[in-house]
Scaffold this motif. Structure first.
Motif, mmCIF file in Angstrom:
data_model
loop_
_atom_site.group_PDB
_atom_site.id
_atom_site.type_symbol
_atom_site.label_atom_id
_atom_site.label_comp_id
_atom_site.label_asym_id
_atom_site.label_seq_id
_atom_site.Cartn_x
_atom_site.Cartn_y
_atom_site.Cartn_z
ATOM 1 N N PRO A 246 13.284 3.217 -8.995
ATOM 2 C CA PRO A 246 14.400 2.597 -8.261
ATOM 3 C C PRO A 246 14.114 2.319 -6.790
ATOM 4 N N LEU A 247 13.044 2.936 -6.237
ATOM 5 C CA LEU A 247 12.741 2.722 -4.816
ATOM 6 C C LEU A 247 12.367 1.275 -4.525
ATOM 7 N N VAL A 248 12.129 0.511 -5.574
ATOM 8 C CA VAL A 248 11.849 -0.923 -5.401
ATOM 9 C C VAL A 248 12.990 -1.608 -4.664
ATOM 10 N N PHE A 249 14.222 -1.183 -4.913
ATOM 11 C CA PHE A 249 15.390 -1.839 -4.323
ATOM 12 C C PHE A 249 15.550 -1.518 -2.839
ATOM 13 N N LEU A 250 14.782 -0.556 -2.315
ATOM 14 C CA LEU A 250 14.816 -0.267 -0.880
ATOM 15 C C LEU A 250 13.844 -1.150 -0.102
ATOM 16 N N LEU A 251 12.915 -1.768 -0.813
ATOM 17 C CA LEU A 251 11.946 -2.631 -0.152
ATOM 18 C C LEU A 251 12.608 -3.970 0.176
ATOM 19 N N PRO A 252 12.556 -4.429 1.443
ATOM 20 C CA PRO A 252 13.210 -5.698 1.815
ATOM 21 C C PRO A 252 12.642 -6.870 1.017
ATOM 22 N N VAL A 253 13.519 -7.770 0.656
ATOM 23 C CA VAL A 253 13.096 -8.951 -0.090
ATOM 24 C C VAL A 253 12.133 -9.787 0.743
ATOM 25 N N GLU A 254 12.357 -9.810 2.082
ATOM 26 C CA GLU A 254 11.538 -10.639 2.963
ATOM 27 C C GLU A 254 10.063 -10.223 2.956
ATOM 28 N N SER A 255 9.782 -8.974 2.549
ATOM 29 C CA SER A 255 8.393 -8.503 2.566
ATOM 30 C C SER A 255 7.536 -9.229 1.542
ATOM 31 N N GLY A 256 8.158 -9.715 0.479
ATOM 32 C CA GLY A 256 7.415 -10.415 -0.561
ATOM 33 C C GLY A 256 6.648 -9.501 -1.496
ATOM 34 N N GLU A 257 6.810 -8.170 -1.346
ATOM 35 C CA GLU A 257 6.061 -7.211 -2.162
ATOM 36 C C GLU A 257 6.912 -6.521 -3.210
ATOM 37 N N ARG A 258 8.188 -6.869 -3.249
ATOM 38 C CA ARG A 258 9.100 -6.155 -4.132
ATOM 39 C C ARG A 258 8.708 -6.310 -5.610
ATOM 40 N N ILE A 259 8.540 -7.528 -6.055
ATOM 41 C CA ILE A 259 8.220 -7.783 -7.463
ATOM 42 C C ILE A 259 6.837 -7.215 -7.802
ATOM 43 N N GLY A 260 5.903 -7.352 -6.857
ATOM 44 C CA GLY A 260 4.565 -6.816 -7.082
ATOM 45 C C GLY A 260 4.592 -5.309 -7.252
ATOM 46 N N LEU A 261 5.390 -4.610 -6.442
ATOM 47 C CA LEU A 261 5.503 -3.156 -6.559
ATOM 48 C C LEU A 261 6.130 -2.761 -7.891
ATOM 49 N N ALA A 262 7.184 -3.473 -8.292
ATOM 50 C CA ALA A 262 7.851 -3.170 -9.556
ATOM 51 C C ALA A 262 6.895 -3.354 -10.730
ATOM 52 N N MET A 263 6.105 -4.420 -10.705
ATOM 53 C CA MET A 263 5.145 -4.665 -11.783
ATOM 54 C C MET A 263 4.030 -3.624 -11.778
ATOM 55 N N THR A 264 3.607 -3.210 -10.594
ATOM 56 C CA THR A 264 2.558 -2.200 -10.495
ATOM 57 C C THR A 264 3.009 -0.867 -11.092
ATOM 58 N N ILE A 265 4.244 -0.464 -10.790
ATOM 59 C CA ILE A 265 4.774 0.780 -11.345
ATOM 60 C C ILE A 265 4.892 0.683 -12.862
ATOM 61 N N LEU A 266 5.367 -0.455 -13.346
ATOM 62 C CA LEU A 266 5.511 -0.640 -14.792
ATOM 63 C C LEU A 266 4.160 -0.555 -15.502
ATOM 64 N N LEU A 267 3.174 -1.262 -14.992
ATOM 65 C CA LEU A 267 1.848 -1.256 -15.622
ATOM 66 C C LEU A 267 1.173 0.106 -15.503
ATOM 67 N N SER A 268 1.362 0.768 -14.365
ATOM 68 C CA SER A 268 0.773 2.105 -14.186
ATOM 69 C C SER A 268 1.354 3.082 -15.198
ATOM 70 N N TYR A 269 2.652 3.000 -15.407
ATOM 71 C CA TYR A 269 3.268 3.913 -16.377
ATOM 72 C C TYR A 269 2.841 3.576 -17.801
ATOM 73 N N ALA A 270 2.656 2.290 -18.087
ATOM 74 C CA ALA A 270 2.181 1.894 -19.417
ATOM 75 C C ALA A 270 0.777 2.454 -19.673
ATOM 76 N N ILE A 271 -0.091 2.398 -18.662
ATOM 77 C CA ILE A 271 -1.439 2.956 -18.800
ATOM 78 C C ILE A 271 -1.378 4.470 -18.956
ATOM 79 N N PHE A 272 -0.528 5.116 -18.172
ATOM 80 C CA PHE A 272 -0.355 6.565 -18.277
ATOM 81 C C PHE A 272 0.124 6.959 -19.671
#
Length: 396
Positions: A246-272
């Motif tokens: 859920p910490l993805v929603f604390l990242l400002p949209v203007e940073s442009g990294e929000r979706i990338g972070l969410a996808m990274t967490i999802l893929l990392s958990y899938a690998i785990f």
């Protein structure tokens, strides 16, 4: 001097009378066991069942397989009974009150592990043991070896689970009219027990009962899994991934990294999940609750990715697009909305209407996006905390 000679002579005579040498044992074997018929069930009254007292010895829990539902232990059984075909007068054999012989020379009970996995046969297998035989016919015989039994498992509380397995013994081929199994005065002995690094021995239960016409002895053991390794390597990372999502929603949209972070967490958990799947027992009846928690966590992670994309699209939506009442409520009325304080301030200032007092507050798509971010953050954490709490309540 003559008195001393008499005393010495008496001592030598007594020691000679009570002495036991190999000739006494050989003579005893010739007289008692040379014509002993071990094939005959050793009962005085053939209409009365032979009573056998049993003591269980547990050496170690060798292996437990949740998938195959089998348990392997190293154990033994101390059996005692009275053989009516054996008797001798100790005074005739140098006061020899007992002798030790191979179990092949006497009748032995065909005690069988009836819920064995591989072989249905005597518990000692081909192992030859020695029996203690006393002058009055009492026989003590140690049996045992590696025992593998079928065990119904319940891995729903993995890795904090306990398993209870039963070993059922009976005299295969001799029903309860011929032979009865009884518990000795000390039915369980763990003096030779060696602990297992993965399973802790918790408790035991021994009972005898009649089952399908056979006198049956049931030995139950309860073992508890050593959960430290799984707690550190599986449970803690699962909780961490769940709280990190859920910490993805604390990242400002203007940073442009929000979706990338969410996808990274999802893929990392899938690998785990792929890496730790081998450590989780694969069973469907019942299914492991921890695995359900993992599946729900990865589903929530996927939903968070979708929500992060949708909130980002709202943030960059054209201001010319009209904002309806629902989005205004999200952007204005929620306690954490950016314009919520603005409404309260203008309400106070407009208690006395005058120039510059306006009834409308301007709501932008950025305000709506911020309101949704906080709403999704709170809802996500509530779901994950409830999920984790329910899991620990169940397994404990």
């Amino acid at each position: 001097m003559s008195a001393i000679f008499v005393i010495v002579l008496a001592i030598l005579t007594l020691s000679k009378t009570n002495g036991q040498d190999i000739s006494n044992v050989k003579q005893l074997y010739t007289d008692v066991f040379a014509n002993h018929q071990k094939e005959v069930l050793p009962k005085v009254d053939q209409n009365t069942p032979l009573q056998i007292s049993v003591t269980i010895y547990l050496m170690t829990v060798t292996k437990f397989d949740e998938v195959d539902e089998t348990i392997v232990i190293l154990g033994g059984m101390g059996c005692s009974w009275n053989d009516a075909g054996i008797y001798w007068d100790p005074t005739s054999y140098g006061n020899k009150t007992y002798t030790i012989l191979s179990s092949e020379k006497i009748w032995t009970p065909p005690i069988t592990l009836i819920n064995a996995v591989d072989v249905l046969g005597p518990v000692q297998g081909d192992t030859k043991t020695n029996a203690y035989i006393f002058y009055d016919g009492n026989v003590t015989l140690p049996l045992g070896g590696v025992m593998s039994a079928k065990c119904t498992t319940d891995i729903s509380k993995f890795p904090y689970d306990s398993q209870t397995c039963k070993f059922q013994f009976l005299s295969w081929g001799l029903d309860e009219t011929e032979l009865i199994l009884n518990l000795s005065s000390d039915p369980f002995n763990a003096q030779f027990f060696t602990p297992n690094s993965n399973w802790n021995f918790s408790s035991y239960d021994i009972r005898t009962f009649s089952w399908n016409g056979y006198s049956t002895l049931e030995f139950s053991i309860t073992i508890k899994r050593a959960s430290l390794y799984y707690s550190v390597m599986v449970v803690c990372p699962t909780i961490l991934f769940g709280l990190l999502n859920p910490l993805v929603f604390l990242l400002p949209v203007e940073s442009g990294e929000r979706i990338g972070l969410a996808m990274t967490i999802l893929l990392s958990y899938a690998i785990f999940l792929t890496l730790v799947s081998a450590a989780i027992p694969a069973s469907s009846n019942p299914m492991c609750i921890l695995l359900i928690v993992m599946i729900v966590t990865i589903v929530i992670s996927g939903i968070i990715v979708v929500l992060a994309i949708y909130v980002s699209s709202l943030y960059y939506r054209d201001d010319k697009i009209k904002i309806n009442a629902f989005w205004k409520f999200i952007g204005l009325r929620l306690p954490w909305s950016k314009t919520h304080n603005k409404i309260a301030t203008e309400t106070v200032s407009c208690e006395k209407p005058g120039i510059g007092c306006s009834g409308d507050v301007n709501v932008t798509w950025q305000d709506v996006s911020h309101g949704l971010d906080v709403l999704f953050l709170i809802v996500s954490y509530i779901l994950i905390c409830v999920l984790i709490g329910v899991y620990f309540i169940i397994v404990r």
